[in-house]
Design an enzyme around this catalytic site. Structure first.
Site, mmCIF file in Angstrom:
data_model
loop_
_atom_site.group_PDB
_atom_site.id
_atom_site.type_symbol
_atom_site.label_atom_id
_atom_site.label_comp_id
_atom_site.label_asym_id
_atom_site.label_seq_id
_atom_site.Cartn_x
_atom_site.Cartn_y
_atom_site.Cartn_z
ATOM 1 N N HIS A 100 0.769 -1.150 0.078
ATOM 2 C CA HIS A 100 0.033 0.057 -0.047
ATOM 3 C C HIS A 100 0.855 1.194 -0.121
ATOM 4 C CE1 HIS A 100 -3.753 -2.033 -0.421
ATOM 5 N NE2 HIS A 100 -4.388 -1.259 0.386
ATOM 6 N N ASP A 163 -6.158 4.349 9.619
ATOM 7 C CA ASP A 163 -7.534 4.555 8.798
ATOM 8 C C ASP A 163 -8.106 3.257 8.170
ATOM 9 O OD1 ASP A 163 -7.629 7.031 9.915
ATOM 10 O OD2 ASP A 163 -7.567 8.007 8.166
ATOM 11 N N GLU A 279 -10.179 13.267 14.173
ATOM 12 C CA GLU A 279 -9.547 13.838 12.594
ATOM 13 C C GLU A 279 -10.147 14.969 12.259
ATOM 14 O OE1 GLU A 279 -8.922 10.732 9.737
ATOM 15 O OE2 GLU A 279 -7.839 9.407 11.115
HETATM 16 P P1 FAD Z 1 4.306 -2.081 2.182
HETATM 17 O O1 FAD Z 1 3.591 -0.855 1.394
HETATM 18 O O2 FAD Z 1 4.275 -3.101 1.533
HETATM 19 O O3 FAD Z 1 5.714 -1.757 2.658
HETATM 20 C C1 FAD Z 1 6.018 -0.496 3.218
HETATM 21 C C2 FAD Z 1 7.348 -0.276 3.413
HETATM 22 O O4 FAD Z 1 7.796 -1.307 4.545
HETATM 23 C C3 FAD Z 1 8.618 -0.728 2.268
HETATM 24 O O5 FAD Z 1 9.616 -0.011 2.444
HETATM 25 C C4 FAD Z 1 8.654 -2.377 2.849
HETATM 26 O O6 FAD Z 1 9.787 -3.014 2.209
HETATM 27 C C5 FAD Z 1 8.709 -2.218 4.250
HETATM 28 N N1 FAD Z 1 8.168 -3.331 5.188
HETATM 29 C C6 FAD Z 1 6.926 -4.038 4.869
HETATM 30 N N2 FAD Z 1 6.830 -5.028 5.595
HETATM 31 C C7 FAD Z 1 8.186 -4.970 6.406
HETATM 32 C C8 FAD Z 1 8.154 -5.862 7.448
HETATM 33 N N3 FAD Z 1 7.565 -6.903 7.928
HETATM 34 N N4 FAD Z 1 9.624 -5.497 8.294
HETATM 35 C C9 FAD Z 1 10.103 -4.443 7.828
HETATM 36 N N5 FAD Z 1 9.920 -3.756 6.765
HETATM 37 C C10 FAD Z 1 8.645 -4.001 6.127
HETATM 38 N N6 FAD Z 1 -0.882 5.042 6.957
HETATM 39 C C11 FAD Z 1 -1.089 5.443 8.516
HETATM 40 O O7 FAD Z 1 -0.321 5.644 9.064
HETATM 41 N N7 FAD Z 1 -2.241 5.858 8.457
HETATM 42 C C12 FAD Z 1 -3.297 5.690 7.898
HETATM 43 O O8 FAD Z 1 -4.595 5.804 8.055
HETATM 44 C C13 FAD Z 1 -3.219 4.925 6.651
HETATM 45 N N8 FAD Z 1 -4.121 4.801 5.753
HETATM 46 C C14 FAD Z 1 -3.852 4.175 4.625
HETATM 47 C C15 FAD Z 1 -5.045 3.849 3.569
HETATM 48 C C16 FAD Z 1 -4.880 3.510 2.394
HETATM 49 C C17 FAD Z 1 -6.063 3.274 1.662
HETATM 50 C C18 FAD Z 1 -3.596 3.223 1.969
HETATM 51 C C19 FAD Z 1 -3.293 2.777 0.607
HETATM 52 C C20 FAD Z 1 -2.382 3.453 2.747
HETATM 53 C C21 FAD Z 1 -2.528 4.190 4.280
HETATM 54 N N9 FAD Z 1 -1.669 4.394 4.864
HETATM 55 C C22 FAD Z 1 -1.638 4.798 6.041
HETATM 56 C C23 FAD Z 1 -0.081 4.247 4.568
HETATM 57 C C24 FAD Z 1 0.235 2.830 4.807
HETATM 58 O O9 FAD Z 1 0.550 2.770 6.448
HETATM 59 C C25 FAD Z 1 1.788 2.519 4.535
HETATM 60 O O10 FAD Z 1 1.680 2.961 2.983
HETATM 61 C C26 FAD Z 1 2.323 1.207 4.788
HETATM 62 O O11 FAD Z 1 3.610 0.978 4.473
HETATM 63 C C27 FAD Z 1 1.355 0.302 3.900
HETATM 64 O O12 FAD Z 1 1.530 -0.813 4.665
HETATM 65 P P2 FAD Z 1 1.943 -2.225 3.977
HETATM 66 O O13 FAD Z 1 1.499 -3.319 4.628
HETATM 67 O O14 FAD Z 1 1.049 -2.334 2.570
HETATM 68 O O15 FAD Z 1 3.469 -1.850 3.615
#
Ligand code: FAD
Length: 522
Positions: A100, A163, A279
């Site tokens: 994400h 969120d 918020e």
């Molecule tokens: P990824 O996008 O897959 O990874 C993010 C980063 O972390 C990359 O660098 C990856 O290599 C690294 N990573 C992934 N897993 C691990 C692990 N286990 N150990 C170490 N590194 C790792 N953020 C907020 O704070 N608050 C919100 O309310 C919020 N709402 C969102 C809503 C939507 C619809 C979206 C798309 C994003 C939102 N985000 C929010 C942002 C989100 O928290 C970040 O984009 C987060 O990185 C996404 O989590 P993911 O699990 O998909 O991680």
């Protein structure tokens, strides 16, 4: 021998780029070596696996890996990292949560992407709740929605959320994890007792504030640079049953922010009289009543809200929640009235809902499903997330919301604006926030078409340039820079610690290359 840290790191960076180059020219060599590993059956070269690991929610960046690891346990991950670390030609590795991210942060061009979610079905750490209910041990690959469902089954809940709950625990802990609970509980990284991490040297380390604390503080908010989080111990509290959920509208920005700041000044973790969530967002006249955060309003209220937006072009929406259960059912309305007494929202523009706790927490998902059904979810997302010091938020409103955003008139998607308290963050962690006691998060969560996302990126650039000229010291959340200078400025006084920790825990610069911090020329 004393070697100046920056020059030593520069030397390592040059070497690692050279090795990455050699790695690229020796793709076949690497593939054949990977095939000799015990984990070889878990490496996928399937075009559809490669394709999905090459993209993210942003749909702006594309980087193709050589292979995707589908681990079934943390040991598979350690084995892959160990192989790269000990190889004469190491290759880069990115953990991918739910992908994400919006700027390729979970990608690894020509390297290996680890699909963390494949551990959900294996014998990796799942979700285990302590017998006294005080915490849950949760795999880094777990979605927060699964943590919620598992803990609610026992009447318990974590306290700090995002969120969307369709994000992984490891992914949000690598950033911060913020939402309307942050003013009271701090971000998710402030609500972790202990983590297991596989470092860039393939060491499997359990760390906490009292044990391997350097790695604990490095990894939390560490953008995946120091290790892969495979387990987190999350504190739990008794779960409420339901929530009173209120939105109030403003046309005056200083009334809006004054009320937000007043409400977050009551922020004790155990203060039953405080709000549980706060918020805020903008309602703009380019159809934002139809985005993924605004289906709150009842059809009969919409005409008067729309005419208010048409008249003022920007309306500010303050959103709050108060939890309640069987015991507090009879007092919650009075407590809420007390909290809202004296606020300056527009008379007649307060709207209230009553919802189940889990329905409120999972509010974004129902909107996601609606947008997916219309083909409007898997589109480019040129997002910009900023932290802004309280002293400059009014300048930001004048220069960005009322000027750039209104003039360009392209912003579709939610625009969030809400304050948080610095004292709820831990400065020893890698996450970067402004210096002031109160700062705002502003999220321009824009969707665009596949052919016009650059127009939105241009707006984002203009906003950043405006802030620089106006002396507004913003920090990016979910940061994205393409130059070393950008990162050095971003980390400010934390940069030297960040570099030192990188050298200690990932000296060969293997992990999370998509952040482009130590390999920003690729
Ligand atoms: P990824 O996008 O897959 O990874 C993010 C980063 O972390 C990359 O660098 C990856 O290599 C690294 N990573 C992934 N897993 C691990 C692990 N286990 N150990 C170490 N590194 C790792 N953020 C907020 O704070 N608050 C919100 O309310 C919020 N709402 C969102 C809503 C939507 C619809 C979206 C798309 C994003 C939102 N985000 C929010 C942002 C989100 O928290 C970040 O984009 C987060 O990185 C996404 O989590 P993911 O699990 O998909 O991680």
């Amino acid at each position: 021998m004393a070697v100046a840290l920056p020059s030593f790191l520069t030397a390592i960076m040059i070497m690692s780029r050279l090795m990455a180059f050699i790695g690229i020219t020796r793709n076949n060599d690497m593939s054949s070596k990977l095939q000799s590993l015990v984990i070889a059956p878990k490496l996928s070269y399937d075009p559809s696996a490669i394709e999905s690991a090459s993209q993210d929610f942003g749909h702006i960046v594309k980087a193709v890996p050589q292979a995707v690891l589908l681990p079934s346990s943390p040991w598979d991950i350690a084995s892959l990292v160990n192989f790269s670390y000990s190889n004469s030609v190491p290759f880069i590795i990115a953990a991918r949560g739910n992908s994400h991210s919006v700027n390729g942060q979970a990608m690894a061009k020509n390297g290996v992407v680890i699909d963390m979610t494949s551990m959900k079905n294996g014998n990796g750490t799942g979700i285990r709740i302590a017998s006294d209910g005080s915490y849950a041990d949760v795999g880094g690959q777990q979605f927060w929605i699964d943590v919620l469902n598992a803990t609610l089954g026992l009447g318990l809940t974590p306290v700090s959320w995002t969120d969307s709950l369709y994000l992984t625990v490891g992914g949000t802990l690598s950033n911060a994890g913020i939402s309307g609970q942050t003013f009271q509980y701090g971000p998710q990284i402030s609500n972790v007792y202990e983590i297991d991490v596989i470092t860039g040297t393939a060491d499997f380390v359990t760390c906490s504030p009292n044990n391997n604390s350097d790695l604990f503080y490095a990894a939390l908010g560490g953008l995946g640079q120091f290790g892969i989080i495979t387990r987190a111990r999350i504190p739990l509290e008794p779960a409420p049953k339901r929530v009173k959920w209120v939105r109030m509208l403003y046309t005056d920005f200083s009334d809006f922010t004054r009320d937000q700041e007043l409400l977050i000044s009551k922020n004790g973790r155990n203060d039953n009289k405080a709000l549980n969530y706060l918020e805020g967002s903008l309602l703009l006249d380019q159809g934002s009543l139809d985005n993924w955060r605004s289906s709150f309003f009842q059809p009969q209220d919409q005409p008067k809200i729309i005419s208010l937006i048409t008249k003022f072009r920007i309306v500010y929406c303050l959103e709050i929640v108060k939890h309640y259960d069987g015991q507090t059912k009879t007092t919650v309305d009075k407590d809420l009235q007390q909290l809202l007494k004296g606020l300056s929202y527009l008379p007649g523009f307060m709207f209230e809902k009553d919802a189940k706790y889990e329905e409120f927490l999972n509010r974004v998902h129902s909107e996601e499903l609606k947008l997916k059904a219309k083909g409007l979810w898997d589109v480019p997302h040129p997002w910009l997330n900023l932290f802004i010091p309280k002293s400059k938020i009014s300048d930001f409103n004048d220069g960005v919301f009322k000027s750039i955003v209104l003039q360009r008139n392209i912003t579709t998607g939610p625009v969030l604006v809400y304050p948080m308290n610095r004292k709820k963050w831990d400065d020893r962690m890698s996450a970067v926030i402004p210096d002031e006691e109160i700062f705002y998060t502003v999220g321009l969560l824009q969707s665009s078409g596949f052919d016009d996302w650059r127009t939105f990126e241009d707006q984002n650039k203009e906003i950043l340039q405006f802030c620089e000229k106006a002396g507004i010291k913003v920090k990016q959340y979910l940061p994205h820079y393409t130059t070393k200078e950008g990162w050095v400025n971003h980390f400010g006084s934390k940069w030297s610690t960040f570099q030192k920790r990188k050298l200690q825990f990932d000296p060969k610069l293997l992990l999370s290359p998509g952040q482009r911090i130590f390999n920003n020329n690729e």
